[in-house]
Design a protein around this motif. Structure first.
Motif, PDB file in Angstrom:
ATOM      1  N   PHE A  83      88.794 -33.078  15.838  1.00 44.25           N
ATOM      2  CA  PHE A  83      88.734 -34.060  15.040  1.00 44.25           C
ATOM      3  C   PHE A  83      89.284 -34.046  13.380  1.00 44.25           C
ATOM      4  N   HIS A  84      89.350 -32.882  13.037  1.00 44.24           N
ATOM      5  CA  HIS A  84      89.966 -32.518  11.706  1.00 44.24           C
ATOM      6  C   HIS A  84      90.582 -31.041  11.640  1.00 44.24           C
ATOM      7  N   THR A  85      91.394 -30.999  10.869  1.00 43.01           N
ATOM      8  CA  THR A  85      92.319 -29.789  10.470  1.00 43.01           C
ATOM      9  C   THR A  85      91.436 -28.828   9.674  1.00 43.01           C
ATOM     10  N   VAL A  86      91.324 -27.711   9.869  1.00 45.05           N
ATOM     11  CA  VAL A  86      90.548 -26.722   9.095  1.00 45.05           C
ATOM     12  C   VAL A  86      91.446 -26.012   8.351  1.00 45.05           C
ATOM     13  N   SER A  87      91.482 -25.859   7.170  1.00 41.62           N
ATOM     14  CA  SER A  87      92.364 -25.119   6.192  1.00 41.62           C
ATOM     15  C   SER A  87      92.193 -23.698   6.368  1.00 41.62           C
ATOM     16  N   ARG A  88      93.156 -22.960   5.582  1.00 38.79           N
ATOM     17  CA  ARG A  88      93.082 -21.510   5.763  1.00 38.79           C
ATOM     18  C   ARG A  88      92.066 -21.186   4.693  1.00 38.79           C
ATOM     19  N   LYS A  89      91.315 -21.743   3.935  1.00 39.50           N
ATOM     20  CA  LYS A  89      90.363 -21.470   2.953  1.00 39.50           C
ATOM     21  C   LYS A  89      89.222 -20.841   3.781  1.00 39.50           C
ATOM     22  N   VAL A  90      89.076 -21.412   4.797  1.00 39.89           N
ATOM     23  CA  VAL A  90      87.946 -20.866   5.955  1.00 39.89           C
ATOM     24  C   VAL A  90      88.428 -19.452   6.666  1.00 39.89           C
ATOM     25  N   SER A  91      88.541 -18.558   5.813  1.00 39.20           N
ATOM     26  CA  SER A  91      89.408 -17.307   6.174  1.00 39.20           C
ATOM     27  C   SER A  91      88.368 -16.192   6.420  1.00 39.20           C
ATOM     28  N   VAL A  92      87.022 -16.417   6.490  1.00 41.39           N
ATOM     29  CA  VAL A  92      86.275 -15.366   6.749  1.00 41.39           C
ATOM     30  C   VAL A  92      86.453 -14.680   8.251  1.00 41.39           C
ATOM     31  N   SER A  93      86.738 -13.223   8.209  1.00 36.97           N
ATOM     32  CA  SER A  93      86.873 -12.557   9.612  1.00 36.97           C
ATOM     33  C   SER A  93      85.549 -12.609  10.352  1.00 36.97           C
ATOM     34  N   VAL A  94      85.805 -12.653  11.704  1.00 34.58           N
ATOM     35  CA  VAL A  94      84.710 -12.762  12.670  1.00 34.58           C
ATOM     36  C   VAL A  94      84.353 -11.355  12.902  1.00 34.58           C
ATOM     37  N   SER A  95      83.009 -11.087  12.672  1.00 34.63           N
ATOM     38  CA  SER A  95      82.511  -9.491  12.962  1.00 34.63           C
ATOM     39  C   SER A  95      82.257  -9.497  14.326  1.00 34.63           C
ATOM     40  N   MET A  96      82.089  -8.181  14.842  1.00 36.10           N
ATOM     41  CA  MET A  96      81.623  -8.086  16.249  1.00 36.10           C
ATOM     42  C   MET A  96      80.257  -7.945  16.226  1.00 36.10           C
ATOM     43  N   GLY A  97      79.647  -8.894  16.889  1.00 30.21           N
ATOM     44  CA  GLY A  97      78.078  -8.919  16.908  1.00 30.21           C
ATOM     45  C   GLY A  97      77.338  -7.953  18.099  1.00 30.21           C
ATOM     46  N   ASN A  98      76.070  -7.975  18.049  1.00 30.32           N
ATOM     47  CA  ASN A  98      75.441  -7.267  19.125  1.00 30.32           C
ATOM     48  C   ASN A  98      75.156  -8.211  20.300  1.00 30.32           C
ATOM     49  N   VAL A  99      75.904  -7.541  21.476  1.00 29.19           N
ATOM     50  CA  VAL A  99      75.757  -8.193  22.899  1.00 29.19           C
ATOM     51  C   VAL A  99      74.442  -8.469  23.330  1.00 29.19           C
ATOM     52  N   LEU A 100      73.629  -7.204  23.528  1.00 30.71           N
ATOM     53  CA  LEU A 100      72.181  -7.353  24.045  1.00 30.71           C
ATOM     54  C   LEU A 100      72.209  -8.341  25.386  1.00 30.71           C
ATOM     55  N   ASP A 101      71.475  -9.202  25.387  1.00 28.53           N
ATOM     56  CA  ASP A 101      71.327 -10.118  26.581  1.00 28.53           C
ATOM     57  C   ASP A 101      72.146 -11.384  26.087  1.00 28.53           C
ATOM     58  N   GLY A 102      73.233 -11.399  25.303  1.00 34.43           N
ATOM     59  CA  GLY A 102      73.925 -12.687  25.064  1.00 34.43           C
ATOM     60  C   GLY A 102      74.866 -13.130  25.847  1.00 34.43           C
ATOM     61  N   VAL A 103      75.079 -12.302  27.099  1.00 38.73           N
ATOM     62  CA  VAL A 103      76.229 -12.685  27.905  1.00 38.73           C
ATOM     63  C   VAL A 103      75.441 -12.564  29.509  1.00 38.73           C
ATOM     64  N   SER A 104      75.608 -13.626  29.930  1.00 42.87           N
ATOM     65  CA  SER A 104      74.779 -13.693  31.437  1.00 42.87           C
ATOM     66  C   SER A 104      76.007 -12.911  32.419  1.00 42.87           C
ATOM     67  N   LYS A 105      75.389 -12.250  33.426  1.00 41.46           N
ATOM     68  CA  LYS A 105      76.323 -11.314  34.350  1.00 41.46           C
ATOM     69  C   LYS A 105      77.292 -12.344  35.224  1.00 41.46           C
ATOM     70  N   HIS A 106      76.485 -13.293  35.669  1.00 44.70           N
ATOM     71  CA  HIS A 106      77.084 -14.276  36.664  1.00 44.70           C
ATOM     72  C   HIS A 106      78.482 -15.009  36.155  1.00 44.70           C
ATOM     73  N   MET A 107      78.651 -14.794  34.665  1.00 47.65           N
ATOM     74  CA  MET A 107      80.149 -15.363  34.191  1.00 47.65           C
ATOM     75  C   MET A 107      81.288 -14.632  34.468  1.00 47.65           C
ATOM     76  N   GLU A 108      81.085 -13.234  34.938  1.00 52.88           N
ATOM     77  CA  GLU A 108      82.313 -12.322  35.276  1.00 52.88           C
ATOM     78  C   GLU A 108      82.975 -13.000  36.386  1.00 52.88           C
ATOM     79  N   SER A 109      82.386 -14.152  37.428  1.00 49.91           N
ATOM     80  CA  SER A 109      83.059 -14.505  38.586  1.00 49.91           C
ATOM     81  C   SER A 109      83.814 -15.840  38.220  1.00 49.91           C
ATOM     82  N   TYR A 110      83.979 -16.281  36.953  1.00 49.05           N
ATOM     83  CA  TYR A 110      84.524 -17.464  36.679  1.00 49.05           C
ATOM     84  C   TYR A 110      85.787 -16.933  35.682  1.00 49.05           C
ATOM     85  N   PRO A 111      86.846 -17.900  35.621  1.00 49.43           N
ATOM     86  CA  PRO A 111      88.134 -17.654  34.917  1.00 49.43           C
ATOM     87  C   PRO A 111      87.972 -17.373  33.344  1.00 49.43           C
ATOM     88  N   GLU A 112      88.634 -16.505  32.932  1.00 47.12           N
ATOM     89  CA  GLU A 112      88.604 -16.021  31.312  1.00 47.12           C
ATOM     90  C   GLU A 112      88.629 -17.210  30.645  1.00 47.12           C
TER      91      GLU A 112
END
Length: 367
Positions: A83-112
């Motif tokens: 609903f709104h264009t985000v400017s390049r001022k929001v240029s923070v780089s996304v860091s790699m977090g810790n996965v731990l239990d953040g992703v459920s195994k069953h998702m692997e059977s669905y399209p990427e």
């Protein structure tokens, strides 16, 4: 005015809506006598939406990690409305977090394009990032059921003096052992499990209170929710739903003099329908008896874009948390949690919680 420095865990649809909204409302110059459409508060204490600055972000998806935030929020599997264009001022780089239990195994059977795809990267040092960026508040948008991951980031907050706003149903602010640790460190925390602006839970609460106030006895109730975002896909794993069902059910039961047993009240996610994308559809039914013991049934259908529906509430929660930091208040914030969250440390009727927040903002109430 001093800016509010925020970090985000989970650069999904909710983060996308929030960041779009911060830019959208940050550029508004509203008329002083008119309300701002879509926000409960434009000015909250000394702070406006434009004062919120995202200084760090963490995710685990290969399509987001390493990208600037203004690009990552529109990367798959995100599917919320733009609903709104985000400017390049929001240029923070996304860091790699810790996965731990953040992703459920069953998702692997669905399209990427519909699920998380874990990046082949080493997790960053979260505490170091929080310190180097001067983060004051960590906003938790991890998937439902990520109990170990939420605990990991809560520990990082305690070690760095960063406040936590816990938008998911893993109990931190509402669990005494966690709340006491935040209080002993003098760090404010708001949680748990964000209420949408006009969502299934807030409507169900209000209707339940209305039935009770008008003398109608509730016999049965259900709330069924379907949607097509990664949140609903994640929740197909029923093992991840225990705390979610507790959070939503207790939020409604708290409005009743005599709560119904779980045999007579069913509340929770029902199914994943891919083509709905970020649209959430709620089917709600309440059965009761009124005057003369005559049956009364109510049916309701709510359709709403899920992620923008919580973003305005989060903008208020961030500013209330900042006010608490300014006032050196530590521990679970009773008033903001009761109004903004489904599973706060203590439940109140919504009209009471709203006034409590207003009193908190104007310093008539400590927490």
């Amino acid at each position: 005015m001093k800016e509010i420095r925020v970090a985000i865990v989970g650069v999904g649809n909710c983060a996308s809506s929030l960041i779009q909204g911060l830019e959208y409302y940050g550029k508004l110059r509203p008329h002083k006598k008119l309300p701002v459409p879509g926000l409960m508060h434009y000015q909250l204490g000394d702070y406006r939406p434009a004062d919120i600055r995202v200084v760090a972000a963490f995710d685990i998806d290969k399509r987001k990690v390493g990208k600037p935030l203004f690009q990552a929020i529109f990367s798959k599997p995100n599917c919320t409305k733009v609903f709104h264009t985000v400017s390049r001022k929001v240029s923070v780089s996304v860091s790699m977090g810790n996965v731990l239990d953040g992703v459920s195994k069953h998702m692997e059977s669905y399209p990427e394009e519909s699920r998380f795809v874990i990046a082949d990267r080493k997790p960053c040092n979260v505490e170091k990032v929080l310190k180097e960026t001067g983060t004051e508040i960590l906003l938790n948008y991890l998937p439902v059921g990520s109990e170990r991951a939420v605990a990991f980031y809560a520990e990082a907050c305690l070690k760095t003096g960063v406040s936590l706003i816990n938008c998911v149903p893993v109990f931190i602010a509402s669990r005494r052992s966690w709340a006491e640790r935040f209080e002993s460190e003098g760090i404010p925390v708001i949680g748990d499990d964000i209420k949408s602006q006009i969502g299934a839970t807030i409507i169900h609460r209000c209707l339940t209170k209305l039935f009770e106030d008008r003398g109608v006895t509730i016999d049965h109730a259900y709330q069924l929710n379907v949607g097509g975002n990664t949140d609903f896909l994640n929740m197909l794993n029923r093992n991840r739903l225990t705390l979610k069902k507790i959070s939503k059910t207790e939020a409604v039961q708290s409005q009743m003099t005599s709560p119904l047993s779980y045999d007579h009240m069913h509340i929770g996610p029902s199914d994943y329908i891919p083509w709905l994308h970020d649209n959430k559809v709620c089917f709600l039914r309440i059965e009761g008896k009124g005057f003369g013991n005559i049956p009364l049934h109510l049916e309701m259908r709510l359709s709403v874009e899920d992620s923008p529906n919580s973003a305005g509430v989060v903008i208020d929660a961030i500013r209330c948390c900042k006010i608490a930091r300014d006032r050196k208040i530590g521990g679970a914030l009773t008033s903001p949690s009761a109004y903004f969250m489904k599973h706060p440390p203590k439940q109140f009727p919504d009209e009471t919680a709203r006034q409590m927040v207003e009193d908190f903002i104007t310093a008539k109430r400590g927490r």
